[in-house]
Design a protein around this motif. Structure first.
Motif, mmCIF file in Angstrom:
data_model
loop_
_atom_site.group_PDB
_atom_site.id
_atom_site.type_symbol
_atom_site.label_atom_id
_atom_site.label_comp_id
_atom_site.label_asym_id
_atom_site.label_seq_id
_atom_site.Cartn_x
_atom_site.Cartn_y
_atom_site.Cartn_z
ATOM 1 N N UNK A 1 0.832 -1.181 0.000
ATOM 2 C CA UNK A 1 0.000 0.000 0.000
ATOM 3 C C UNK A 1 0.871 1.237 0.000
ATOM 4 N N UNK A 2 0.545 2.159 -0.808
ATOM 5 C CA UNK A 2 1.298 3.407 -0.842
ATOM 6 C C UNK A 2 0.452 4.523 -0.234
ATOM 7 N N UNK A 3 1.108 5.323 0.558
ATOM 8 C CA UNK A 3 0.419 6.438 1.194
ATOM 9 C C UNK A 3 0.803 7.726 0.476
ATOM 10 N N UNK A 4 -0.188 8.450 0.017
ATOM 11 C CA UNK A 4 0.071 9.707 -0.668
ATOM 12 C C UNK A 4 0.071 10.849 0.341
ATOM 13 N N UNK A 5 0.983 11.770 0.150
ATOM 14 C CA UNK A 5 1.023 12.951 0.995
ATOM 15 C C UNK A 5 0.005 13.955 0.482
ATOM 16 N N UNK A 6 -0.706 14.572 1.412
ATOM 17 C CA UNK A 6 -1.674 15.587 1.028
ATOM 18 C C UNK A 6 -0.926 16.874 0.723
ATOM 19 N N UNK A 7 -1.165 17.417 -0.438
ATOM 20 C CA UNK A 7 -0.554 18.678 -0.849
ATOM 21 C C UNK A 7 -1.364 19.815 -0.245
ATOM 22 N N UNK A 8 -0.682 20.765 0.388
ATOM 23 C CA UNK A 8 -1.346 21.897 1.017
ATOM 24 C C UNK A 8 -1.352 23.051 0.028
ATOM 25 N N UNK A 9 -2.515 23.625 -0.185
ATOM 26 C CA UNK A 9 -2.621 24.713 -1.147
ATOM 27 C C UNK A 9 -1.996 25.990 -0.595
ATOM 28 N N UNK A 10 -1.620 26.886 -1.494
ATOM 29 C CA UNK A 10 -1.022 28.147 -1.074
ATOM 30 C C UNK A 10 -2.027 28.996 -0.304
ATOM 31 N N UNK A 11 -3.292 28.903 -0.653
ATOM 32 C CA UNK A 11 -4.322 29.662 0.033
ATOM 33 C C UNK A 11 -4.447 29.205 1.485
ATOM 34 N N UNK A 12 -4.347 27.909 1.724
ATOM 35 C CA UNK A 12 -4.407 27.386 3.088
ATOM 36 C C UNK A 12 -3.198 27.828 3.895
ATOM 37 N N UNK A 13 -2.051 27.989 3.231
ATOM 38 C CA UNK A 13 -0.862 28.463 3.932
ATOM 39 C C UNK A 13 -0.968 29.942 4.266
ATOM 40 N N UNK A 14 -1.584 30.727 3.384
ATOM 41 C CA UNK A 14 -1.685 32.166 3.613
ATOM 42 C C UNK A 14 -2.699 32.474 4.719
ATOM 43 N N UNK A 15 -3.880 31.863 4.644
ATOM 44 C CA UNK A 15 -4.925 32.119 5.623
ATOM 45 C C UNK A 15 -4.981 30.985 6.634
ATOM 46 N N UNK A 16 -3.933 30.835 7.412
ATOM 47 C CA UNK A 16 -3.857 29.767 8.400
ATOM 48 C C UNK A 16 -4.403 30.281 9.731
ATOM 49 N N UNK A 17 -5.517 29.729 10.176
ATOM 50 C CA UNK A 17 -6.167 30.207 11.390
ATOM 51 C C UNK A 17 -5.341 29.903 12.640
ATOM 52 N N UNK A 18 -4.434 28.928 12.584
ATOM 53 C CA UNK A 18 -3.649 28.556 13.753
ATOM 54 C C UNK A 18 -2.677 29.636 14.187
ATOM 55 N N UNK A 19 -2.302 30.506 13.279
ATOM 56 C CA UNK A 19 -1.321 31.540 13.596
ATOM 57 C C UNK A 19 -1.895 32.939 13.379
ATOM 58 N N UNK A 20 -3.205 33.081 13.553
ATOM 59 C CA UNK A 20 -3.828 34.387 13.385
ATOM 60 C C UNK A 20 -3.276 35.388 14.390
ATOM 61 N N UNK A 21 -3.052 34.951 15.613
ATOM 62 C CA UNK A 21 -2.497 35.839 16.637
ATOM 63 C C UNK A 21 -1.114 36.323 16.258
ATOM 64 N N UNK A 22 -0.329 35.453 15.662
ATOM 65 C CA UNK A 22 1.010 35.824 15.204
ATOM 66 C C UNK A 22 0.923 36.893 14.126
ATOM 67 N N UNK A 23 0.048 36.703 13.162
ATOM 68 C CA UNK A 23 -0.112 37.686 12.087
ATOM 69 C C UNK A 23 -0.615 39.020 12.634
ATOM 70 N N UNK A 24 -1.582 38.966 13.538
ATOM 71 C CA UNK A 24 -2.142 40.183 14.115
ATOM 72 C C UNK A 24 -1.068 40.971 14.861
ATOM 73 N N UNK A 25 -0.236 40.285 15.631
ATOM 74 C CA UNK A 25 0.818 40.944 16.385
ATOM 75 C C UNK A 25 1.864 41.551 15.465
#
Length: 135
Positions: A1-25
């Protein structure tokens, strides 16, 4: 069985909710401080400058006082940095909310779990810098 890596889109990298506080600061604090103090950086190699702005890095820094977080954030002004913080800091409700808002990764010094390593790997996968303080 081969496991494929999920490709992360550029939009998901730009608007990442996990680091909203970092961007705001960065927008409300770090950029005006940089403009006021007119910090200068000299780069001899243009390729090194480009890799500093786009590639994920694991930063290991000394931790002597509370200003170290600000110094590291100002050293990489156009990067999202996720900090690894001890679980002692997450005990109070407001601090728990605050550290999660800034995208900190929780680590228990006495009983290290795989969740910490997964958080670091996820941060690097999204193209963020991950900072681990020691000392």
């Amino acid at each position: 069985m081969s496991m494929k890596k999920k490709k992360i889109s550029k939009l998901a990298k730009i608007f990442d909710y996990r680091v909203f506080g970092n961007d705001f600061t960065k927008i409300t604090g770090a950029i005006p401080v940089m403009i006021y103090f007119r910090l200068k950086k000299l780069f001899v190699n243009k390729k090194a400058l480009k890799s500093l702005r786009h590639k994920p890095y694991l930063i290991a820094a000394n931790h002597t006082n509370l200003l170290d977080v600000i110094v590291v954030a100002l050293a990489f002004p156009f990067r999202r940095i996720r900090f690894v913080a001890t679980s002692d800091l997450f005990r109070k409700k407001f601090l728990n909310f605050l550290f999660k808002f800034f995208g900190c990764i929780k680590v228990d010094k006495n009983n290290v779990s795989m969740n910490t390593f997964k958080g670091v790997k996820e941060g690097l996968k999204y193209g963020h810098c991950v900072c681990v303080f020691h000392g």
